[in-house]
Motif scaffolding. Structure first.
Motif, mmCIF file in Angstrom:
data_model
loop_
_atom_site.group_PDB
_atom_site.id
_atom_site.type_symbol
_atom_site.label_atom_id
_atom_site.label_comp_id
_atom_site.label_asym_id
_atom_site.label_seq_id
_atom_site.Cartn_x
_atom_site.Cartn_y
_atom_site.Cartn_z
ATOM 1 N N THR A 145 38.948 -24.610 -48.672
ATOM 2 C CA THR A 145 39.333 -25.093 -50.003
ATOM 3 C C THR A 145 39.809 -23.972 -50.916
ATOM 4 O OG1 THR A 145 36.964 -25.139 -50.395
ATOM 5 C CG2 THR A 145 38.079 -27.245 -50.249
ATOM 6 N N ARG A 146 39.489 -22.729 -50.572
ATOM 7 C CA ARG A 146 39.931 -21.634 -51.433
ATOM 8 C C ARG A 146 41.240 -21.011 -50.966
ATOM 9 N NH1 ARG A 146 36.473 -20.501 -55.182
ATOM 10 N NH2 ARG A 146 34.442 -21.454 -54.960
ATOM 11 N N SER A 317 36.064 -20.644 -64.155
ATOM 12 C CA SER A 317 34.668 -20.367 -63.788
ATOM 13 C C SER A 317 34.201 -19.040 -64.369
ATOM 14 C CB SER A 317 34.442 -20.320 -62.276
ATOM 15 O OG SER A 317 35.266 -21.168 -61.598
ATOM 16 N N PRO A 321 30.275 -15.774 -60.113
ATOM 17 C CA PRO A 321 30.824 -14.819 -59.137
ATOM 18 C C PRO A 321 32.230 -15.195 -58.677
ATOM 19 C CG PRO A 321 28.699 -15.712 -58.396
ATOM 20 C CD PRO A 321 29.046 -16.418 -59.650
ATOM 21 N N PHE A 322 32.649 -16.433 -58.957
ATOM 22 C CA PHE A 322 33.955 -16.882 -58.492
ATOM 23 C C PHE A 322 35.011 -16.885 -59.594
ATOM 24 C CE2 PHE A 322 30.697 -19.155 -56.007
ATOM 25 C CZ PHE A 322 30.920 -18.531 -54.798
ATOM 26 N N ASP B 4 32.335 -25.769 -60.121
ATOM 27 C CA ASP B 4 32.452 -25.580 -58.698
ATOM 28 C C ASP B 4 31.084 -25.692 -58.030
ATOM 29 O OD1 ASP B 4 32.989 -24.850 -56.179
ATOM 30 O OD2 ASP B 4 34.195 -23.114 -56.716
ATOM 31 N N THR B 6 30.873 -26.141 -54.530
ATOM 32 C CA THR B 6 31.051 -25.944 -53.090
ATOM 33 C C THR B 6 29.862 -25.228 -52.503
ATOM 34 O OG1 THR B 6 33.135 -25.063 -53.821
ATOM 35 C CG2 THR B 6 32.800 -25.292 -51.443
ATOM 36 N N PHE B 7 29.439 -24.208 -53.214
ATOM 37 C CA PHE B 7 28.405 -23.350 -52.695
ATOM 38 C C PHE B 7 27.071 -23.696 -53.301
ATOM 39 C CE2 PHE B 7 32.180 -21.015 -51.760
ATOM 40 C CZ PHE B 7 31.896 -20.507 -50.514
ATOM 41 N N TYR B 10 24.804 -20.966 -54.359
ATOM 42 C CA TYR B 10 24.823 -19.824 -53.446
ATOM 43 C C TYR B 10 25.252 -18.550 -54.155
ATOM 44 C CZ TYR B 10 25.802 -17.122 -49.239
ATOM 45 O OH TYR B 10 25.799 -16.172 -48.267
ATOM 46 N N PRO B 12 26.571 -14.990 -53.528
ATOM 47 C CA PRO B 12 27.155 -14.297 -52.384
ATOM 48 C C PRO B 12 26.887 -12.779 -52.339
ATOM 49 C CG PRO B 12 28.850 -14.799 -53.994
ATOM 50 C CD PRO B 12 27.565 -15.300 -54.549
ATOM 51 N N ARG B 65 18.850 -14.814 -62.317
ATOM 52 C CA ARG B 65 19.481 -15.929 -61.613
ATOM 53 C C ARG B 65 18.420 -16.878 -61.032
ATOM 54 N NH1 ARG B 65 24.616 -17.386 -59.563
ATOM 55 N NH2 ARG B 65 24.024 -19.541 -59.684
#
Lengths: 610, 281
Positions: A145-146, A317, A321-322, B4, B6-7, B10, B12, B65
């Motif tokens: 998806t990325r 976002s 982290p993204f 988002d 998706t994770f 998570y 990373p 976190r």
């Protein structure tokens, strides 16, 4: 080209097929076709001509009503061979998102081999080989998806390759990709055909892709109407138009030039055409030629609906982290009355930019919770983004954003996917009722009727129909009607022609010009098709990586081809030929449309004669 | 509007905890939760806390976190804590104010309860912070494998989960697009009473459903074309393997449960000690 004596891998004998619920209407009507081993065959045809049905018949996803299909010596119509046939015939479909089962690339590629019971170690080897074949080996652990559209589609191809098929069918697999993604996929496919000797069937409605094949088949209303080499097929200009197809742009130019007295053969590559044009000039004794540049008259606009964007930055976002920076300081001015193009490939930030223009993404200052930050000591005060559209100041909390959205219409990509109401009338009226609460029944009816008619639909015929019963092209028109019903002054369209066949594209662009003349002051289209922008827009901006890298009239914009190439962007066909012609000392100054290009070449050609 | 996921959450980075086998992590979490509920005294709880701290350090996820995950259940935590405080009976009355009676036992129990829930949430969060949903699915599939012998469709269930995970981001993108498109047509999702808001969802829901069905159909075709025919004769590429990390993990959590049980049996209950202390003063 394969030897004519070589073995047939696919054979259709008088095959007929009709979909359930539409018995008697044959989607495939008496098709006879042979595909030879190692051949690269392209199948073209308008939407609904039966070409995708053909692909599904080959591997038994659909079963023929009558006739005989033989694949690698196995009869498909018998039904029981379908699993065995599917091992040898891989199909890559249109939408890469809807073909993937797993969230990690290697898991997805493994899916096929797992299904046919391949040993674990061998699957690992196949994943490596398949990803290498599509040039994606470094993305083995990535999340699909990325990835970009082109990358996703290459993963889908790898997923099919891992089954080690002998025949690869691409069913409009490039329709949803940008030019860069299309190029990536086509390179992979050509390489598989040439180096691995794989039989390839390419179903497409991009004429330019069909040219790459050894042999081309044209379908119309379920029948095969033309077969031959691409050169032979594209000689038949009038015939193709009768089948609702368009000529590739290069053939159009050749036709115009031949009519003007030039002696040209049916070449299919810009560099070949440039060579032949140069030869014509030489034969006539013209050494250096230059067509005069047109003077561009500035359109006298009233500047009521100017769009101005200053210093616009945007991050998706944020604080995660993204986080990705989509826009990095955009400055842009779009004058009232333009037919403006915004070009860039997927992920360049162009869609994010236009969503700011009608405040679907609000500027930080205009958000409810916004408080001005105190400037930190020693650091310069960051300049805040500013956007104005006509009288609307989008940085102001007190702006009437609803009124703004009524004046700045926004048509999203594949707008037909936003239809929801029970009737076309109700769907088109939806926006109007939202924006203007105090309209009388007659006023609503008139506005809806006007907008349905202006998009070229028959009001009495469609108003009570469900929007889902319309054809693909009609759905898109109905969806556009639902946006323009408020008579916006600025109309923004994100990829308005995406996924349509050549004729559909032409019709949509004609509709937009009509709207530009009669309904909306300014039309802004977001596109990744350079030719589309060159042929339709009065001015265009190129966005790359969240920045405006160029903004000019198309004739100037595409002059600097090298810097556009460096950004991974394409240039229109005419600019490519102009570049090549320069090598022969011929300079053509045109506005990048095929018609104008041909006219200018002939002018220089005739002018030399006089 | 929609973030988002998706994770999931998570985080990373590469760490001991990230690289451990998801099955072991799942089992470890279960062991940890069991230990938390077995613990009858503060010694046991302290042991759990020690293991939690080690796990957080081994995961290299910032403490902030991990703590953020508690935020989601904070209201629940406070609410139940207050209930416990007011309604827990006992023999050492501390406060008597109208109908409200607070006993010393209530205070101690509430403190115990709050810590237990706190550790529970943090431990669970640590699993999702260090394991992607895909790994979790693989882990669950592997752990459920024995159920295959009672004809439980483990493979199909795992495939359904993995496809669902795969399509979450796609459908979220789609939802965002539809919301934007309808907003551009003047739809208003943020004001009006509850009925108006529910009605406002229709223009999002219908296109979304239609698109989901279309996608499902296309996915079905693509799976068929890639020779999918159920779990029969199917091989599996990815195999989870135990490593030295998993052995350590296993030993630590086995020690945890043993430790807690030992404390329960042998350590003097801490409550009477506190009562004693109060009585003397």
């Amino acid at each position: 080209m394969p030897e004519p004596t070589s073995e047939n891998v696919i054979q259709f004998e008088n095959v007929k097929f009709s979909y359930a619920g539409a018995e008697g209407v044959f989607a495939v009507n008496g098709v006879n076709l042979e595909v030879r081993r190692g051949e690269f065959l392209s199948v073209i045809g308008h939407n609904g001509s039966g070409k995708s049905t053909l692909a599904r018949l080959v591997n038994g996803l659909l079963e023929a009503d009558s006739g005989k299909i033989t694949v690698l010596g196995m009869g498909v119509s018998e039904g029981k061979n379908s699993l065995e046939i599917r091992r040898h015939v891989g199909i890559v479909f249109q939408n890469p998102d809807n073909q993937m089962v797993a969230s990690i690339v290697e898991d997805d590629v493994a899916f096929g081999p797992e299904n046919i019971g391949v040993e674990r170690e061998e699957i690992g080897r196949r994943i490596e080989w398949a990803l290498k074949a599509v040039g994606m080996e470094q993305y083995r652990e990535a999340t699909p998806t990325r990835l970009s559209g082109g990358q996703k589609q290459r993963i889908a191809i790898a997923g099919v390759l891992a089954i080690k098929p002998e025949i690869l069918i691409l069913d409009e697999s490039t329709a949803m990709l940008d030019p860069k993604g299309r190029r990536e996929v086509m390179e992979v496919v050509s390489r598989l055909n040439k180096d691995e000797g794989m039989t390839v069937i390419l179903i497409t409605h991009f004429m330019e892709e069909a040219l790459l094949a050894d042999r081309c088949v044209v379908m119309n209303r379920g029948e095969i109407v033309l077969t031959g080499t691409p050169e032979e097929i594209f000689e038949n200009g009038e015939k193709l138009e009768a089948y609702n197809l368009s000529l590739p742009r290069i053939s159009e130019i050749i036709n115009d030039l031949t009519l003007g007295g030039m002696n040209l053969s049916n070449v299919l590559r810009p560099e070949e055409l440039a060579k032949e044009i140069a030869q014509n000039f030489k034969d006539k004794g013209i050494e250096n030629a230059e067509s005069p540049a047109d003077k561009i008259a500035d359109s006298a606009s009233q500047h009521l609906w100017d769009v101005s964007v200053k210093n616009l930055t945007f991050t998706y976002s944020k604080k995660s982290p993204f986080a990705t920076k989509a826009l990095k300081g955009i400055n842009l001015r779009i004058d009232d009355g333009e037919f403006f193009g915004i070009i860039g490939h997927t992920g360049s930030g162009k869609s994010t930019l236009v969503q700011h223009l009608n405040a679907l993404i609000k500027l930080p200052q205009a958000q409810k919770r916004y408080r001005a930050k105190k400037p930190k000591k020693g650091k310069p005060v960051p300049e805040l983004p500013q956007i104005t559209v006509g009288e609307f100041d989008l940085a102001n909390k007190k702006t009437d954003f609803k009124a703004l959205r009524a004046s700045v219409g926004m048509v999203f990509q594949y707008p037909e996917y936003q239809l929801f109401a029970e009737t076309v009338f109700a769907d088109v009226a939806f926006g109007l009722k939202n924006f203007k609460k105090d309209l009388s029944k007659e006023e609503i009816e008139k506005a809806v009727r006007d907008s349905i008619e202006v998009v070229g639909l028959n009001y009495n015929e469609v108003k009570d129909k469900s929007p889902f019963d319309l054809s693909g092209g009609q759905k898109r028109r109905a969806a556009i009607a639902g946006v323009i019903v408020t008579r916006p002054s600025v109309l923004i369209l994100d990829e308005p022609a995406a996924g349509l066949d050549p004729l559909g594209k032409k019709e949509i662009m004609e509709l937009l010009h009509k709207l530009h003349r009669e309904w909306c002051n300014t039309v802004i289209i977001v596109s990744h098709d350079m030719d589309e922008v060159a042929e339709n827009c009065t001015k265009a901006a190129v966005i790359s990586n969240g920045e405006v890298v160029a903004c000019d009239r198309p004739c100037n914009l595409f002059k600097d081809s090298e810097s556009l190439f460096a950004l991974g962007l394409d240039i229109p066909l005419t600019s490519k030929i102009c570049e090549e012609l320069k090598k022969y000392g011929i300079t053509i100054n045109c506005d990048c449309t095929p018609k104008d290009f041909a006219a200018k070449v002939l002018k220089a050609y005739g002018g030399g004669n006089a | 509007m929609l973030n988002d996921v998706t994770f999931g959450q998570y985080y990373p980075v590469k760490s001991f905890a990230h690289r451990s086998d998801p099955r072991i992590k799942l089992l470890a979490l279960i062991a940890y939760i069991v230990a938390l509920f077995l613990a009858k005294n503060f010694y046991g709880l302290a042991l759990c806390f020690l293991v939690l701290c080690t796990a957080i350090i081994a995961s290299r996820v910032p403490l902030g976190r991990v703590l953020r995950s508690v935020k989601a259940v904070l209201i629940l935590l406070v609410f139940t804590a207050v209930l416990n405080l007011f309604f827990h009976g006992g023999s050492h009355l501390l406060v008597h104010w109208g109908i409200i009676k607070i006993y010393l036992e209530g205070v101690i129990f509430t403190v115990f309860f709050v810590f237990r829930l706190f550790f529970l949430v943090m431990g669970s969060a640590l699993l999702t912070l260090t394991t992607t949903p895909v790994e979790l699915t693989d882990g669950i599939e592997s752990l459920l494998k024995p159920l295959k012998y009672i004809k439980f469709p483990v493979h199909e269930l795992a495939l359904i989960m993995s496809i669902a995970l795969r399509f979450i981001p796609t459908l979220i993108d789609e939802t965002n697009r539809i919301i934007s498109a309808q907003k551009a047509r003047g739809a208003d999702f943020e004001s009006g009473n509850i009925f108006k808001r529910i009605k406002a969802i229709v223009p999002i829901l219908i296109p979304l459903l239609i698109s989901a069905f279309r996608r499902a159909e296309e996915l079905g075709d693509a799976m068929d074309a890639r020779c999918y025919s159920g779990s029969k004769n199917r091989t599996k590429y990815k195999k989870l393997r135990f490593g030295w990390r998993d052995l350590i993990c296993f030993l630590v959590f086995a020690a945890l449960i043993t430790g807690v049980v030992m404390f329960n049996i042998y350590a003097a209950d801490i409550f009477p000690l506190i009562y004693e202390y109060i009585r003397i003063n």
